[in-house]
Design an enzyme around this catalytic site. Structure first.
Site, PDB file in Angstrom:
ATOM      1  N   GLN A  50       2.095  37.538   1.488  1.00  0.00           N
ATOM      2  CA  GLN A  50       0.835  36.891   1.865  1.00  0.00           C
ATOM      3  C   GLN A  50       0.152  37.726   2.935  1.00  0.00           C
ATOM      4  O   GLN A  50       0.812  38.295   3.803  1.00  0.00           O
ATOM      5  CB  GLN A  50       1.154  35.489   2.397  1.00  0.00           C
ATOM      6  CG  GLN A  50      -0.016  34.654   2.827  1.00  0.00           C
ATOM      7  CD  GLN A  50       0.444  33.256   3.245  1.00  0.00           C
ATOM      8  OE1 GLN A  50       1.193  32.597   2.551  1.00  0.00           O
ATOM      9  NE2 GLN A  50      -0.019  32.818   4.396  1.00  0.00           N
ATOM     10  N   ASN A  52      -2.842  37.476   5.975  1.00  0.00           N
ATOM     11  CA  ASN A  52      -3.573  36.515   6.803  1.00  0.00           C
ATOM     12  C   ASN A  52      -4.590  37.259   7.659  1.00  0.00           C
ATOM     13  O   ASN A  52      -4.343  38.396   8.090  1.00  0.00           O
ATOM     14  CB  ASN A  52      -2.614  35.756   7.727  1.00  0.00           C
ATOM     15  CG  ASN A  52      -1.607  34.943   6.953  1.00  0.00           C
ATOM     16  OD1 ASN A  52      -1.887  34.413   5.900  1.00  0.00           O
ATOM     17  ND2 ASN A  52      -0.404  34.842   7.494  1.00  0.00           N
ATOM     18  N   ARG A  63      -3.067  33.134  21.080  1.00  0.00           N
ATOM     19  CA  ARG A  63      -2.471  32.488  19.907  1.00  0.00           C
ATOM     20  C   ARG A  63      -0.971  32.744  19.966  1.00  0.00           C
ATOM     21  O   ARG A  63      -0.529  33.862  19.802  1.00  0.00           O
ATOM     22  CB  ARG A  63      -3.082  33.051  18.624  1.00  0.00           C
ATOM     23  CG  ARG A  63      -4.580  32.793  18.509  1.00  0.00           C
ATOM     24  CD  ARG A  63      -5.160  33.459  17.269  1.00  0.00           C
ATOM     25  NE  ARG A  63      -6.600  33.321  17.204  1.00  0.00           N
ATOM     26  CZ  ARG A  63      -7.256  32.347  16.588  1.00  0.00           C
ATOM     27  NH1 ARG A  63      -6.573  31.392  15.970  1.00  0.00           N
ATOM     28  NH2 ARG A  63      -8.564  32.309  16.582  1.00  0.00           N
ATOM     29  N   HIS A  66       4.378  31.783  18.342  1.00  0.00           N
ATOM     30  CA  HIS A  66       4.620  31.123  17.070  1.00  0.00           C
ATOM     31  C   HIS A  66       5.895  31.616  16.396  1.00  0.00           C
ATOM     32  O   HIS A  66       6.340  32.727  16.635  1.00  0.00           O
ATOM     33  CB  HIS A  66       3.439  31.359  16.129  1.00  0.00           C
ATOM     34  CG  HIS A  66       2.158  30.797  16.649  1.00  0.00           C
ATOM     35  ND1 HIS A  66       0.936  31.294  16.287  1.00  0.00           N
ATOM     36  CD2 HIS A  66       1.900  29.782  17.510  1.00  0.00           C
ATOM     37  CE1 HIS A  66      -0.015  30.615  16.887  1.00  0.00           C
ATOM     38  NE2 HIS A  66       0.545  29.691  17.641  1.00  0.00           N
ATOM     39  N   LYS A  76       6.364  39.657  10.272  1.00  0.00           N
ATOM     40  CA  LYS A  76       4.924  39.913  10.253  1.00  0.00           C
ATOM     41  C   LYS A  76       4.647  41.385  10.535  1.00  0.00           C
ATOM     42  O   LYS A  76       5.263  41.969  11.420  1.00  0.00           O
ATOM     43  CB  LYS A  76       4.211  39.095  11.336  1.00  0.00           C
ATOM     44  CG  LYS A  76       4.346  37.603  11.204  1.00  0.00           C
ATOM     45  CD  LYS A  76       3.661  36.905  12.367  1.00  0.00           C
ATOM     46  CE  LYS A  76       3.835  35.407  12.289  1.00  0.00           C
ATOM     47  NZ  LYS A  76       3.216  34.723  13.443  1.00  0.00           N
ATOM     48  N   TYR A 136      -2.641  40.384   9.314  1.00  0.00           N
ATOM     49  CA  TYR A 136      -1.196  40.531   9.260  1.00  0.00           C
ATOM     50  C   TYR A 136      -0.642  40.086   7.923  1.00  0.00           C
ATOM     51  O   TYR A 136      -1.138  39.179   7.287  1.00  0.00           O
ATOM     52  CB  TYR A 136      -0.494  39.835  10.425  1.00  0.00           C
ATOM     53  CG  TYR A 136      -0.778  38.376  10.620  1.00  0.00           C
ATOM     54  CD1 TYR A 136       0.126  37.412  10.204  1.00  0.00           C
ATOM     55  CD2 TYR A 136      -1.936  37.959  11.275  1.00  0.00           C
ATOM     56  CE1 TYR A 136      -0.122  36.063  10.414  1.00  0.00           C
ATOM     57  CE2 TYR A 136      -2.188  36.615  11.490  1.00  0.00           C
ATOM     58  CZ  TYR A 136      -1.278  35.675  11.049  1.00  0.00           C
ATOM     59  OH  TYR A 136      -1.518  34.339  11.251  1.00  0.00           O
ATOM     60  N   LYS A 171      -2.441  22.738  19.638  1.00  0.00           N
ATOM     61  CA  LYS A 171      -1.036  22.947  19.282  1.00  0.00           C
ATOM     62  C   LYS A 171      -0.338  23.833  20.308  1.00  0.00           C
ATOM     63  O   LYS A 171       0.764  23.521  20.769  1.00  0.00           O
ATOM     64  CB  LYS A 171      -0.948  23.581  17.895  1.00  0.00           C
ATOM     65  CG  LYS A 171       0.435  24.037  17.485  1.00  0.00           C
ATOM     66  CD  LYS A 171       0.382  24.793  16.153  1.00  0.00           C
ATOM     67  CE  LYS A 171       1.669  25.520  15.888  1.00  0.00           C
ATOM     68  NZ  LYS A 171       1.630  26.297  14.652  1.00  0.00           N
ATOM     69  N   ASP A 172      -0.957  24.956  20.669  1.00  0.00           N
ATOM     70  CA  ASP A 172      -0.325  25.881  21.608  1.00  0.00           C
ATOM     71  C   ASP A 172      -0.306  25.319  23.030  1.00  0.00           C
ATOM     72  O   ASP A 172       0.637  25.562  23.776  1.00  0.00           O
ATOM     73  CB  ASP A 172      -1.024  27.239  21.574  1.00  0.00           C
ATOM     74  CG  ASP A 172      -0.767  27.978  20.272  1.00  0.00           C
ATOM     75  OD1 ASP A 172       0.176  27.610  19.538  1.00  0.00           O
ATOM     76  OD2 ASP A 172      -1.507  28.934  19.976  1.00  0.00           O
TER      77      ASP A 172
END
Length: 192
Positions: A50, A52, A63, A66, A76, A136, A171-172
């Site tokens: 994938q 992103n 960010r 994670h 990644k 990424y 969230k972070d």
């Protein structure tokens, strides 16, 4: 073309800096940002599933940190299309000699470097310019059930982001400390 992020910090399975060659002339430059055959010849045989893209409008957008936990752990390959970031990794592989240690690197459209973040590492970045675009590749598909964050300012980690008051997602901003979620990658985890 491929070198360890930090020779003295992480083991042989740690993060790598990948610098694809650029070919320039009076018009600008060209680079193959990803060439599986060339990387395999250099010993990097990771497969990706994938791609992103991330856009941050403002300098100081953070960010991270994670992770995506097993059985859907993600590696990644991170690069910057426009702008610049301070990219951070933290080893959270239980039993690793570098457990809890972090390292940072500046990735930018200028230097063209990419960072390989293996599964078992927290990852995050803070933008150093406005209008930053990060691309990424990941080794496993997104899994909401395995997605999580660790506090960017966890005092046990002591990451130096170079900013005091970053722009964060909800969230972070609410992420727990590592000791509240560990072990995410227990000793003996094989990386698969």
């Amino acid at each position: 073309m491929i070198s360890p992020l930090s020779n003295d910090l992480f083991d042989a399975d740690g993060p790598l800096v990948i610098t694809p060659p650029r070919f320039g002339d009076s018009r600008g430059w060209f680079s193959e940002s990803y060439n599986q055959r060339r990387l395999a010849e250099a010993g990097f045989t990771t497969c990706f599933v994938q791609d992103n893209l991330s856009f941050s409008a403002h300098k100081g957008t953070l960010r991270g940190l994670h992770y995506q936990s097993p059985p859907h752990a993600q590696g990644k390959l991170v690069g910057v299309m426009t702008g610049a970031i301070r990219d951070v990794v933290v080893d959270i592989r239980e039993g690793s000699p570098s457990y809890g240690r972090w390292a940072a690197i500046e990735l930018s459209e200028e230097n063209g470097q990419q960072l390989w973040v293996p599964p078992g590492f927290l990852h995050g970045f803070v933008t150093l310019t406005d209008n930053t675009r990060v691309a990424y590749k990941v080794t496993d598909y997104y899994s909401k059930e395995h997605d999580g964050s660790v506090a960017w300012n966890d005092p046990d980690l002591g990451v130096d982001w170079g900013v005091d008051d970053p722009i964060l997602s909800d969230k972070d901003a609410a992420a727990p400390r590592l000791k509240e979620v560990a072990p995410l990658f227990p000793a003996g985890w094989d990386g698969a």
